[in-house]
Design a protein around this motif. Sequence first.
Motif, PDB file in Angstrom:
ATOM      1  N   PRO A 290       0.773  -1.089  -0.062  1.00 44.37           N
ATOM      2  CA  PRO A 290      -0.099  -0.134   0.006  1.00 44.37           C
ATOM      3  C   PRO A 290       0.874   1.294  -0.046  1.00 44.37           C
ATOM      4  CG  PRO A 290      -0.009  -1.053   2.040  1.00 44.37           C
ATOM      5  CD  PRO A 290       1.043  -1.739   1.386  1.00 44.37           C
ATOM      6  N   ALA A 291       0.716   2.099  -1.122  1.00 41.79           N
ATOM      7  CA  ALA A 291       1.580   3.575  -1.132  1.00 41.79           C
ATOM      8  C   ALA A 291       0.955   4.318   0.062  1.00 41.79           C
ATOM      9  CB  ALA A 291       1.264   3.982  -2.452  1.00 41.79           C
ATOM     10  N   THR A 292       1.980   5.236   0.702  1.00 36.81           N
ATOM     11  CA  THR A 292       1.407   6.353   1.332  1.00 36.81           C
ATOM     12  C   THR A 292       1.118   7.334   0.204  1.00 36.81           C
ATOM     13  OG1 THR A 292       3.730   6.781   1.678  1.00 36.81           O
ATOM     14  CG2 THR A 292       2.779   5.681   3.614  1.00 36.81           C
ATOM     15  N   GLY A 293       1.172   8.686   0.802  1.00 34.77           N
ATOM     16  CA  GLY A 293       0.779   9.839  -0.115  1.00 34.77           C
ATOM     17  C   GLY A 293      -0.723  10.054  -0.093  1.00 34.77           C
TER      18      GLY A 293
ATOM     19  N   ARG B 263       1.923   2.717   9.209  1.00 36.72           N
ATOM     20  CA  ARG B 263       1.281   2.110  10.546  1.00 36.72           C
ATOM     21  C   ARG B 263      -0.018   3.024  10.899  1.00 36.72           C
ATOM     22  NH1 ARG B 263       6.863   2.238  13.455  1.00 36.72           N
ATOM     23  NH2 ARG B 263       7.498   0.184  12.848  1.00 36.72           N
ATOM     24  N   ARG B 264      -0.005   4.279  10.948  1.00 40.88           N
ATOM     25  CA  ARG B 264      -1.153   5.112  11.300  1.00 40.88           C
ATOM     26  C   ARG B 264      -2.293   4.894  10.176  1.00 40.88           C
ATOM     27  NH1 ARG B 264       2.994   8.838  11.771  1.00 40.88           N
ATOM     28  NH2 ARG B 264       2.125   9.949   9.883  1.00 40.88           N
ATOM     29  N   SER B 265      -1.899   4.669   8.923  1.00 40.60           N
ATOM     30  CA  SER B 265      -2.884   4.874   7.853  1.00 40.60           C
ATOM     31  C   SER B 265      -3.434   3.462   7.516  1.00 40.60           C
ATOM     32  CB  SER B 265      -2.477   5.529   6.665  1.00 40.60           C
ATOM     33  OG  SER B 265      -1.408   4.860   6.081  1.00 40.60           O
TER      34      SER B 265
ATOM     35  N   LEU C   2      -1.707  -0.117   8.741  1.00 42.04           N
ATOM     36  CA  LEU C   2      -1.374  -1.171   9.511  1.00 42.04           C
ATOM     37  C   LEU C   2      -2.334  -1.171  10.790  1.00 42.04           C
ATOM     38  CD1 LEU C   2       2.643  -1.350   9.316  1.00 42.04           C
ATOM     39  CD2 LEU C   2       0.849  -2.723   7.872  1.00 42.04           C
ATOM     40  N   ARG C   3      -2.427  -0.145  11.540  1.00 41.75           N
ATOM     41  CA  ARG C   3      -3.290  -0.098  12.823  1.00 41.75           C
ATOM     42  C   ARG C   3      -4.621  -0.273  12.472  1.00 41.75           C
ATOM     43  NH1 ARG C   3       0.994  -1.343  13.867  1.00 41.75           N
ATOM     44  NH2 ARG C   3       2.751  -0.492  15.090  1.00 41.75           N
ATOM     45  N   PRO C   4      -5.247   0.822  11.608  1.00 43.13           N
ATOM     46  CA  PRO C   4      -6.611   0.710  11.323  1.00 43.13           C
ATOM     47  C   PRO C   4      -6.991  -0.760  10.848  1.00 43.13           C
ATOM     48  CG  PRO C   4      -5.836   2.549  10.571  1.00 43.13           C
ATOM     49  CD  PRO C   4      -4.566   1.598  10.940  1.00 43.13           C
ATOM     50  N   LEU C   5      -6.399  -1.346  10.270  1.00 45.39           N
ATOM     51  CA  LEU C   5      -6.562  -2.710   9.635  1.00 45.39           C
ATOM     52  C   LEU C   5      -6.057  -3.867  10.425  1.00 45.39           C
ATOM     53  CD1 LEU C   5      -6.166  -1.624   5.982  1.00 45.39           C
ATOM     54  CD2 LEU C   5      -8.403  -2.531   6.989  1.00 45.39           C
ATOM     55  N   ASP C   6      -5.486  -3.469  11.637  1.00 39.87           N
ATOM     56  CA  ASP C   6      -5.288  -4.689  12.510  1.00 39.87           C
ATOM     57  C   ASP C   6      -3.963  -5.658  11.794  1.00 39.87           C
ATOM     58  OD1 ASP C   6      -6.288  -3.882  14.984  1.00 39.87           O
ATOM     59  OD2 ASP C   6      -8.298  -5.072  13.932  1.00 39.87           O
ATOM     60  N   VAL C   7      -3.058  -5.201  11.295  1.00 37.06           N
ATOM     61  CA  VAL C   7      -2.010  -5.906  10.539  1.00 37.06           C
ATOM     62  C   VAL C   7      -0.876  -5.722  11.685  1.00 37.06           C
ATOM     63  CG1 VAL C   7      -0.528  -6.403   8.694  1.00 37.06           C
ATOM     64  CG2 VAL C   7      -2.814  -5.748   8.100  1.00 37.06           C
TER      65      VAL C   7
ATOM     66  N   ASP D 139       3.123  -5.597  12.970  1.00 37.11           N
ATOM     67  CA  ASP D 139       4.303  -5.291  12.450  1.00 37.11           C
ATOM     68  C   ASP D 139       5.055  -6.442  11.822  1.00 37.11           C
ATOM     69  OD1 ASP D 139       4.008  -2.710  12.521  1.00 37.11           O
ATOM     70  OD2 ASP D 139       5.659  -2.183  13.883  1.00 37.11           O
ATOM     71  N   GLU D 140       4.887  -7.850  12.633  1.00 40.16           N
ATOM     72  CA  GLU D 140       5.565  -8.750  12.151  1.00 40.16           C
ATOM     73  C   GLU D 140       5.303  -9.024  10.797  1.00 40.16           C
ATOM     74  OE1 GLU D 140       3.394  -9.490  15.492  1.00 40.16           O
ATOM     75  OE2 GLU D 140       4.802  -7.857  15.769  1.00 40.16           O
ATOM     76  N   GLN D 141       4.118  -8.685  10.051  1.00 41.85           N
ATOM     77  CA  GLN D 141       3.842  -9.185   8.918  1.00 41.85           C
ATOM     78  C   GLN D 141       4.236  -8.132   7.808  1.00 41.85           C
ATOM     79  OE1 GLN D 141      -0.146 -11.081  11.087  1.00 41.85           O
ATOM     80  NE2 GLN D 141      -0.361 -10.223   9.206  1.00 41.85           N
ATOM     81  N   VAL D 142       5.122  -7.179   8.107  1.00 44.01           N
ATOM     82  CA  VAL D 142       5.326  -6.224   7.276  1.00 44.01           C
ATOM     83  C   VAL D 142       6.939  -6.611   6.686  1.00 44.01           C
ATOM     84  CG1 VAL D 142       5.716  -3.812   7.023  1.00 44.01           C
ATOM     85  CG2 VAL D 142       3.969  -4.619   8.404  1.00 44.01           C
ATOM     86  N   VAL D 143       7.149  -6.610   5.488  1.00 38.76           N
ATOM     87  CA  VAL D 143       8.455  -6.291   4.783  1.00 38.76           C
ATOM     88  C   VAL D 143       8.796  -5.008   4.860  1.00 38.76           C
ATOM     89  CG1 VAL D 143       9.717  -6.941   2.723  1.00 38.76           C
ATOM     90  CG2 VAL D 143       8.080  -8.736   3.700  1.00 38.76           C
TER      91      VAL D 143
END
Length: 242
Positions: free
Chosen positions: A37-40, A88-90, A92-97, A99-103
């Motif tokens: 997912p891009a930021t921006g 994280r703010r936009s 990962l956190r809102p979608l409950d993902v 950090d261990e699942q992040v490359v």
Amino acid sequence: MANVELIEVDDAATLCRTAADLVIDVLDGLPEATVMPATGSTPMGTYEELAARAARGPFDASRLRVVQLDEYVGVDELDRRSLIGWLRRSFLRPLDVPDEQVVRLRGDGTDLALACRRYDEAVAEVGGLDLAILGLGPNGHLGFNEPPSDASSPTRVVELSPASIASNATYWGSPDAVPRRAMTAGMTVIGAARRTILVVSGSHKHDVLHRALEGEVTPEVPASFLQRQGGVVVIADRAAWR
Ligand code: F6R
């Protein structure tokens, strides 16, 4: 534009709902899919819409694997302006993902070339991207693949272009405060995504969007390589397309 499906929507609000519908559609039956997912600013409403739908159920994003698209060099991950912080703010956190699942694409270490290699290995280990959700840079960049970048451009450290510095200045207070270097997933990684959703909003993107979709495929407009990729859907609002 033969390979690209274009969905034109009325406005930015419709764009978010349409993009969220499509993301859910693509991820249907793939609860452990790998997503970039891009930021921006453009995809933020889409992520809010996804979070709202996850809260209502049955969409569940918590098992997705997430691949970071880009990062500034030398910015601590706890700095609000780091792109991992924004992700994280936009998303990962809102979608409950977790950090261990992040490359991660880490721009805060000393050996940045090694960090790029590790990242490419980790992306390969998870089998590449099922879905990339991208925005279009004012100069046609994807991630921080600044012009000129062709389809073989690897994951690497880049010097930000004046256009990217200008467009990111609002997040940093002034152009002078924007970091000069960043890391980006290579066009190799982005171009291998099995599905791609490019979201584009606003009249300031009109010319570059047309160059990307209808112009010559050229490193001078990195997004033009989407024309050759397959599995690409562009969702653009009327201001961006008409
Ligand atoms: C963000 C990124 C950039 C943006 C692009 C469009 O992670 O990699 O390529 O997607 O600059 O930005 P917005 O959506 O703010 O116009």
